[in-house]
Design a protein around this motif. Structure first.
Motif, PDB file in Angstrom:
ATOM      1  N   PRO A   1      -3.979  -1.363  -7.822  1.00 46.13           N
ATOM      2  CA  PRO A   1      -4.658  -0.059  -7.869  1.00 46.13           C
ATOM      3  C   PRO A   1      -4.679   0.501  -9.293  1.00 46.13           C
ATOM      4  O   PRO A   1      -3.751   0.258 -10.076  1.00 46.13           O
TER       5      PRO A   1
ATOM      6  N   GLU B   1       2.948   1.680  -3.169  1.00 48.31           N
ATOM      7  CA  GLU B   1       2.135   2.049  -4.333  1.00 48.31           C
ATOM      8  C   GLU B   1       1.687   3.507  -4.251  1.00 48.31           C
ATOM      9  O   GLU B   1       1.622   4.207  -5.275  1.00 48.31           O
ATOM     10  N   GLU B   2       1.400   3.968  -3.052  1.00 47.69           N
ATOM     11  CA  GLU B   2       1.053   5.385  -2.899  1.00 47.69           C
ATOM     12  C   GLU B   2       2.220   6.276  -3.315  1.00 47.69           C
ATOM     13  O   GLU B   2       2.026   7.300  -3.989  1.00 47.69           O
TER      14      GLU B   2
ATOM     15  N   LYS C   1       0.811  -1.218   0.000  1.00 45.22           N
ATOM     16  CA  LYS C   1       0.000   0.000   0.000  1.00 45.22           C
ATOM     17  C   LYS C   1       0.848   1.273   0.000  1.00 45.22           C
ATOM     18  O   LYS C   1       0.705   2.133  -0.876  1.00 45.22           O
TER      19      LYS C   1
END
Length: 321
Positions: free
Chosen positions: A100, A77-78, A74
């Motif tokens: 995502p 990827e952000e 997470k």
């Protein structure tokens, strides 16, 4: 010297993640024109940026209890979507079935050993463990597969990095543990396993042993990516992750899949189990790769076999809420 702007690589801070990212960092730097034997040149061409993820911080619960595999990806990827890094190196088995929007798996390098490794203080195999022995694992799949073969075992949650799990084994917190052979090999610990589980009889996690290089969708055709792609591994992973997608795979489902290439054909075994190991649903099949789009053919095989397993297993392959 590099011929284009640096490629910033994001990775988790664990010893294994850094070992894997370091391997790819040198290959990416070389593809960018840097000397892979010169650490300064490598860092200049492909700087490594360490990002701690939620999965690294939460060590006292199974992933299925706190959000699943995405906890290992997470924050990384952000950072990619925000433009702070250009790519990320992940263990493929940690990648959720759906990524995502805006991100993709752009390259898959050659696979390491995909098998699960059996480590213990004495017994040579899972079958040799004493009645009621303690087996440590944080993987629902490994738990279910072990209990299917040995329902007498006391399977206990054992999270942490490789060193932590090895220390817990040495301290007697478990009689045996199961780890990915690939991770042990990449850490120079390939001599530690007592034995290995047969990947046909006991399929590993989809993509286990392979790495994923994740990028933004618009960067997926960057020239440097071609230097790290391995076609046969990509085909095997496409089949296995097809099954994962069909089974809505996450840390809430005990899913194993293993693909092998045989000339112009790919063979795949898929299984899903109830958490207690009592129920196992399994399919095997093959598909030709001789057409125009072999990767799609491999994925379709995985989707088809995974759908058959899902239809048969139903609610039995989902853990209690």
């Amino acid at each position: 010297m590099p011929t284009q702007p640096p490629v910033r690589i994001g990775a988790r801070g664990s010893k294994l993640s850094l070992a894997q990212a370091g391997m790819m960092q040198r290959r990416i730097a070389a593809a960018l024109g840097a000397d892979p034997e010169d650490p300064q040149a490598v860092e200049a061409a492909a700087p490594l940026i360490v990002i701690t993820t939620s999965g690294d911080r939460i060590q006292d619960r199974r992933l299925l209890e706190v959000g699943g595999k995405g906890l290992f990806t997470k924050e990384i990827e952000e950072a990619m979507l925000e433009g702070r890094i250009d790519c990320a190196i992940h263990s493929m088995k940690d990648m959720p079935a759906v990524l995502p929007p805006g991100l993709c798996i752009a390259a898959i390098p050659e696979r390491e050993d995909p098998r699960d490794a059996f480590l213990s203080r004495e017994p040579e195999r899972l079958e040799d463990l004493a009645q009621g022995a303690v087996l440590g694992t944080a993987s629902l799949r490994r738990q279910a597969q072990a209990l299917h073969r040995r329902p007498d075992l006391d399977v206990r949650m054992l999270r942490g990095n490789v060193d932590t799990r090895l220390a817990k084994l040495a301290a007697g917190e478990a009689d045996a543990i199961l780890l990915a052979a690939s991770g042990l090999n990449r850490l120079g610990l390939g001599h530690l396993p007592k034995s290995f589980l047969d990947p046909l009889d006991c399929p590993p996690a989809p993509g286990q042993g392979a790495l994923a290089i994740e990028t933004r969708v618009e960067d997926r055709d960057a020239p440097w990516l071609e230097a790290v792609r391995h076609g046969p591994t990509a085909l095997a992973v496409a089949a296995e992750r097809g099954a994962l997608t069909a089974l809505e795979g996450s840390c809430r489902t005990a899913v194993g899949a293993f693909a092998q290439l045989d000339g112009a054909e790919i063979r795949l075994v898929v299984e899903a189990l109830s958490a207690d190991g009592r129920h196992r649903f399994r399919r095997e099949g093959a598909a030709s790769l001789a057409g125009a789009d072999p990767e799609s053919a491999a994925r379709e095989l995985g989707l088809a076999l995974g759908a058959q397993v899902a239809a048969e297993g139903g609610d039995l392959i989902l853990p209690p809420e």
